[in-house]
Design an enzyme around this catalytic site. Structure first.
Site, PDB file in Angstrom:
ATOM      1  N   ARG A   1       0.773  -1.052  -0.027  1.00  0.00           N
ATOM      2  CA  ARG A   1      -0.184  -0.057  -0.027  1.00  0.00           C
ATOM      3  C   ARG A   1       0.786   1.257   0.025  1.00  0.00           C
ATOM      4  O   ARG A   1       0.501   2.388  -0.579  1.00  0.00           O
ATOM      5  CB  ARG A   1      -0.931   0.137   1.197  1.00  0.00           C
ATOM      6  CG  ARG A   1      -2.196  -0.515   0.852  1.00  0.00           C
ATOM      7  CD  ARG A   1      -3.403   0.227   1.708  1.00  0.00           C
ATOM      8  NE  ARG A   1      -2.836  -0.161   3.234  1.00  0.00           N
ATOM      9  CZ  ARG A   1      -3.936  -0.548   3.984  1.00  0.00           C
ATOM     10  NH1 ARG A   1      -4.899  -1.105   3.541  1.00  0.00           N
ATOM     11  NH2 ARG A   1      -3.415  -0.582   5.265  1.00  0.00           N
TER      12      ARG A   1
ATOM     13  N   LYS B   1       2.212 -19.352   5.958  1.00  0.00           N
ATOM     14  CA  LYS B   1       1.381 -19.694   7.170  1.00  0.00           C
ATOM     15  C   LYS B   1       1.181 -18.698   8.024  1.00  0.00           C
ATOM     16  O   LYS B   1       1.988 -17.561   7.737  1.00  0.00           O
ATOM     17  CB  LYS B   1       2.182 -20.905   7.846  1.00  0.00           C
ATOM     18  CG  LYS B   1       3.477 -20.274   8.718  1.00  0.00           C
ATOM     19  CD  LYS B   1       3.876 -21.337   9.704  1.00  0.00           C
ATOM     20  CE  LYS B   1       3.634 -21.013  11.081  1.00  0.00           C
ATOM     21  NZ  LYS B   1       4.447 -20.059  11.934  1.00  0.00           N
TER      22      LYS B   1
ATOM     23  N   HIS C   1       8.229 -23.500   5.920  1.00  0.00           N
ATOM     24  CA  HIS C   1       9.577 -23.034   5.671  1.00  0.00           C
ATOM     25  C   HIS C   1      10.439 -24.477   6.110  1.00  0.00           C
ATOM     26  O   HIS C   1      11.744 -24.637   6.015  1.00  0.00           O
ATOM     27  CB  HIS C   1      10.333 -21.890   6.055  1.00  0.00           C
ATOM     28  CG  HIS C   1      10.377 -21.690   7.696  1.00  0.00           C
ATOM     29  ND1 HIS C   1       9.488 -21.299   8.516  1.00  0.00           N
ATOM     30  CD2 HIS C   1      11.760 -21.711   8.128  1.00  0.00           C
ATOM     31  CE1 HIS C   1      10.010 -21.346   9.600  1.00  0.00           C
ATOM     32  NE2 HIS C   1      11.476 -21.578   9.468  1.00  0.00           N
TER      33      HIS C   1
ATOM     34  N   LYS D   1      14.164 -26.836   4.780  1.00  0.00           N
ATOM     35  CA  LYS D   1      15.602 -26.893   5.806  1.00  0.00           C
ATOM     36  C   LYS D   1      16.157 -28.191   5.127  1.00  0.00           C
ATOM     37  O   LYS D   1      15.391 -29.027   4.983  1.00  0.00           O
ATOM     38  CB  LYS D   1      15.232 -27.131   7.195  1.00  0.00           C
ATOM     39  CG  LYS D   1      14.796 -25.780   7.954  1.00  0.00           C
ATOM     40  CD  LYS D   1      14.649 -25.855   9.339  1.00  0.00           C
ATOM     41  CE  LYS D   1      14.146 -24.676  10.047  1.00  0.00           C
ATOM     42  NZ  LYS D   1      14.840 -23.607  10.295  1.00  0.00           N
TER      43      LYS D   1
ATOM     44  N   GLU E   1      13.536 -23.395  21.178  1.00  0.00           N
ATOM     45  CA  GLU E   1      13.833 -21.942  20.777  1.00  0.00           C
ATOM     46  C   GLU E   1      14.563 -21.240  21.985  1.00  0.00           C
ATOM     47  O   GLU E   1      13.906 -21.226  23.215  1.00  0.00           O
ATOM     48  CB  GLU E   1      12.909 -20.985  20.076  1.00  0.00           C
ATOM     49  CG  GLU E   1      12.287 -21.536  18.802  1.00  0.00           C
ATOM     50  CD  GLU E   1      11.308 -20.821  18.208  1.00  0.00           C
ATOM     51  OE1 GLU E   1      11.837 -19.780  17.261  1.00  0.00           O
ATOM     52  OE2 GLU E   1      10.313 -20.737  18.121  1.00  0.00           O
TER      53      GLU E   1
ATOM     54  N   ASP F   1       1.377 -22.062  16.023  1.00  0.00           N
ATOM     55  CA  ASP F   1       2.422 -21.476  15.438  1.00  0.00           C
ATOM     56  C   ASP F   1       3.529 -22.476  15.074  1.00  0.00           C
ATOM     57  O   ASP F   1       4.066 -22.260  14.056  1.00  0.00           O
ATOM     58  CB  ASP F   1       2.918 -20.512  16.272  1.00  0.00           C
ATOM     59  CG  ASP F   1       4.127 -19.726  15.864  1.00  0.00           C
ATOM     60  OD1 ASP F   1       3.962 -19.052  14.588  1.00  0.00           O
ATOM     61  OD2 ASP F   1       5.293 -19.706  16.389  1.00  0.00           O
TER      62      ASP F   1
ATOM     63  N   HIS G   1       4.770 -26.985  11.512  1.00  0.00           N
ATOM     64  CA  HIS G   1       6.485 -27.409  11.389  1.00  0.00           C
ATOM     65  C   HIS G   1       6.846 -28.717  12.042  1.00  0.00           C
ATOM     66  O   HIS G   1       7.034 -29.909  11.477  1.00  0.00           O
ATOM     67  CB  HIS G   1       7.359 -26.498  12.152  1.00  0.00           C
ATOM     68  CG  HIS G   1       7.149 -25.385  11.613  1.00  0.00           C
ATOM     69  ND1 HIS G   1       7.006 -24.587  10.232  1.00  0.00           N
ATOM     70  CD2 HIS G   1       7.531 -23.845  12.112  1.00  0.00           C
ATOM     71  CE1 HIS G   1       6.848 -23.357  10.126  1.00  0.00           C
ATOM     72  NE2 HIS G   1       7.152 -22.893  11.276  1.00  0.00           N
TER      73      HIS G   1
ATOM     74  N   LYS H   1       9.355 -21.640  23.323  1.00  0.00           N
ATOM     75  CA  LYS H   1      10.193 -20.353  23.388  1.00  0.00           C
ATOM     76  C   LYS H   1      10.667 -20.044  24.679  1.00  0.00           C
ATOM     77  O   LYS H   1      10.419 -20.480  25.620  1.00  0.00           O
ATOM     78  CB  LYS H   1       9.386 -19.021  22.794  1.00  0.00           C
ATOM     79  CG  LYS H   1       8.535 -19.243  21.584  1.00  0.00           C
ATOM     80  CD  LYS H   1       8.630 -18.134  20.872  1.00  0.00           C
ATOM     81  CE  LYS H   1       7.990 -18.007  19.400  1.00  0.00           C
ATOM     82  NZ  LYS H   1       8.897 -18.406  18.375  1.00  0.00           N
TER      83      LYS H   1
HETATM   84  C1  BG6 Z   1       8.121 -19.524  12.403  1.00  0.00           C
HETATM   85  C2  BG6 Z   1       7.094 -19.360  13.701  1.00  0.00           C
HETATM   86  O1  BG6 Z   1       7.337 -20.409  11.568  1.00  0.00           O
HETATM   87  O2  BG6 Z   1       9.212 -20.264  12.658  1.00  0.00           O
HETATM   88  C3  BG6 Z   1       8.184 -18.619  14.742  1.00  0.00           C
HETATM   89  O3  BG6 Z   1       6.183 -18.507  13.448  1.00  0.00           O
HETATM   90  C4  BG6 Z   1       9.472 -19.343  15.001  1.00  0.00           C
HETATM   91  O4  BG6 Z   1       7.542 -18.309  15.836  1.00  0.00           O
HETATM   92  C5  BG6 Z   1      10.043 -19.954  13.711  1.00  0.00           C
HETATM   93  O5  BG6 Z   1      10.224 -18.845  15.693  1.00  0.00           O
HETATM   94  C6  BG6 Z   1      11.423 -20.880  13.989  1.00  0.00           C
HETATM   95  O6  BG6 Z   1      11.847 -20.839  12.573  1.00  0.00           O
HETATM   96  P1  BG6 Z   1      13.501 -21.260  12.694  1.00  0.00           P
HETATM   97  O7  BG6 Z   1      13.462 -21.560  11.301  1.00  0.00           O
HETATM   98  O8  BG6 Z   1      14.150 -20.267  13.213  1.00  0.00           O
HETATM   99  O9  BG6 Z   1      13.578 -22.655  13.552  1.00  0.00           O
END
Ligand code: BG6
Length: 479
Positions: A46, A144, A174, A178, A212, A231, A236, A327
């Site tokens: 935008r 996502k 994603h 990897k 994490e 999330d 994942h 986290k």
């Molecule tokens: C994302 C989540 O899809 O993946 C995040 O929304 C998360 O909360 C992240 O931190 C982790 O990805 P990676 O590649 O750093 O393990």
């Protein structure tokens, strides 16, 4: 291998994902010679901005997020030349004529990246159609979260299906991009060693951990409405579970792989309430807790989940999968650990202790594979057994090029251009995953339901330890 020339339109082109991931990934592929000099990247958002403004935005992003940008400085300006910008309103009519002009007459492969919230997916799909920008060969890429439950995911699939076929829709997870995650398939299906043992007869249990050390940071607004289950677990971790547990597909092609993954999700048994732990990090003397970070004193959103999953099929009956993610844990460490059963009989007697083979696939950091084997401890002290790792850290085993592991987005964006959907989620897979996680989330939404707390920087809540101890097993250390 260079991909064919393409036009990639990034809706949400000035957003956080474009800045952190998409633009740096494209730049890396440009440096690697994979992105053709004819290719064009068109940012659309935008904000009022001209091409020069967008190039400056991209330059800053690449310098900030691409650690190697300095060494590739010579490529930066030629890359930026291929970028342009259109100011456009996804939910209105402004700017669409300009995008039409920009794409007119182009014979290149056409891809549209929906790097926007899911509430705009329907608007974008409809306008791409109305303005004649889509064609049978074009692709759309969607990020996502793909919905927040089964109903909303179904609605999104429906709205996209009004204008695009399933073969045109690339739903990104994603984790599938990897390197080590793809390696999981190579390890399982390109070696004879593992597959005969890959079942409940030999495998005691499997642990999947995505830990994490970071907190929610600036993403509190989004995260607090999602939580760890939506999330991380629903997408994942479920994908990691599928690749670990699936039957060998007949071929490495999109539908063969995705059919097998779907069968795993459909075979998952409902999770018993006692088999799931929902946690939230609390402040310590030095570090802020989740509630401080998101600025809400009474949020019950979970920043940690651990659960025991059971797959009701011939291969896995009786072998639990323990899954956990969170986290602000002790370290950033993600792995899949396949814990084999004890040898059926110990010829060394009970003094020799308990020894087990564990195959660990390390996703990050130190991508690699480790196989724990038991040997005799060297020395004259009799038959004493000790576990040692056969460790293959990719960067050591494969040389320096393996140390430079490409970001998942590099691989996935190039797959979109190549038209390869193998590493993207199919609509039915996403829906099946929600169907499994929905009842867990619904139970948490009941009044009075609260997460258990864990200290920032710890290994998670005590209840998560109890979840696995109850079965006479223990989590692997997060380190
Ligand atoms: C994302 C989540 O899809 O993946 C995040 O929304 C998360 O909360 C992240 O931190 C982790 O990805 P990676 O590649 O750093 O393990």
């Amino acid at each position: 291998i260079p991909v064919q020339p393409f036009d990639l339109v990034i809706f949400g082109g000035t957003g956080d994902l474009a800045r952190r991931k998409i633009l740096p990934a494209l730049f890396r592929r440009f440096c690697a010679g994979q992105m053709d000099a004819q290719a064009r990247v068109i940012g659309a958002a935008r904000a009022e901005m001209d091409d020069a403004g967008y190039r400056a935005f991209a330059r800053d992003a690449i310098i900030e997020f691409d650690v190697d940008a300095a060494s590739d400085a010579a490529h930066l300006e030629p890359f930026l030349e291929q970028l342009s910008y259109v100011a456009l309103d996804a939910a209105g009519e402004t700017g669409w004529d300009a995008l039409q002009d920009r794409l007119a007459g182009s014979e290149r492969i056409r891809a549209f990246y929906f790097s926007v919230g899911p509430s705009l997916f329907g608007d974008l799909a409809m306008r791409l159609h109305t303005y004649g920008l889509s064609n049978p060969d074009c692709r759309i890429v969607v990020e996502k979260p793909f919905g927040r439950d089964l109903d909303s995911a179904r609605a999104l699939n429906k709205v996209l299906a009004e204008h695009f076929t399933e073969a045109q829709i690339y739903r990104i997870d994603h984790y599938l991009g990897k390197e080590t995650v793809q390696n999981l398939m190579a390890i399982r299906f390109a070696n004879t060693l593992f597959e005969p043992l890959w079942n409940s007869q030999y495998v005691d249990h499997i642990q999947i951990t995505v830990a994490e050390s970071g907190g929610v940071g600036t993403r509190g607004g989004y995260y607090d409405k999602s939580g760890a289950m939506r999330d991380m677990m629903q997408n994942h971790i479920m994908q990691l579970l599928c690749l670990t547990a699936m039957e060998p597909p007949a071929k490495y092609d999109p539908d063969s792989v995705r059919d097998e993954k779907l069968k795993v999700i459909r075979a998952l048994e409902p999770v018993e309430p006692r088999d799931v732990v929902r946690g939230q990090y609390e402040a310590t003397d030095r570090l802020a807790g989740y509630r401080n970070e998101v600025g809400s004193r009474d949020t019950t959103t979970e920043s940690f989940v651990a659960l025991k999953a059971r797959i009701g099929n011939w291969r896995w009956a009786g072998t639990p999968f323990y899954l956990r993610t969170g986290k602000r844990l002790r370290a950033r460490a993600s792995e899949i650990a396949v814990v084999f059963k004890d040898a059926p009989h110990s010829i060394f007697g009970s003094d020799a202790g308990r020894h087990r083979n564990i195959l660990t696939i390390r996703l990050q950091p130190n991508e690699g594979i480790e196989m724990g084997v038991t040997i005799k401890e060297p020395g004259p002290g009799g038959m004493r057994l000790v576990d040692v790792p056969l460790d293959m850290t990719f960067s050591e085993a494969l040389g320096p090029q393996a140390a430079d592991i490409p970001d998942a987005y590099e691989r996935l964006i190039m797959d979109v251009i190549r038209g390869d959907q193998t590493l993207f989620m199919r609509g039915d897979e996403v829906e099946a995953a929600w169907a499994w996680t929905d009842p867990i989330i619904e139970a948490w939404e009941a009044p009075g339901s609260e997460p258990v707390l864990y200290a920032t920087g710890s290994s998670g809540p005590d209840d998560a330890l109890a979840l696995i101890h109850r079965d006479g097993r223990r989590w692997r250390e997060i380190k």
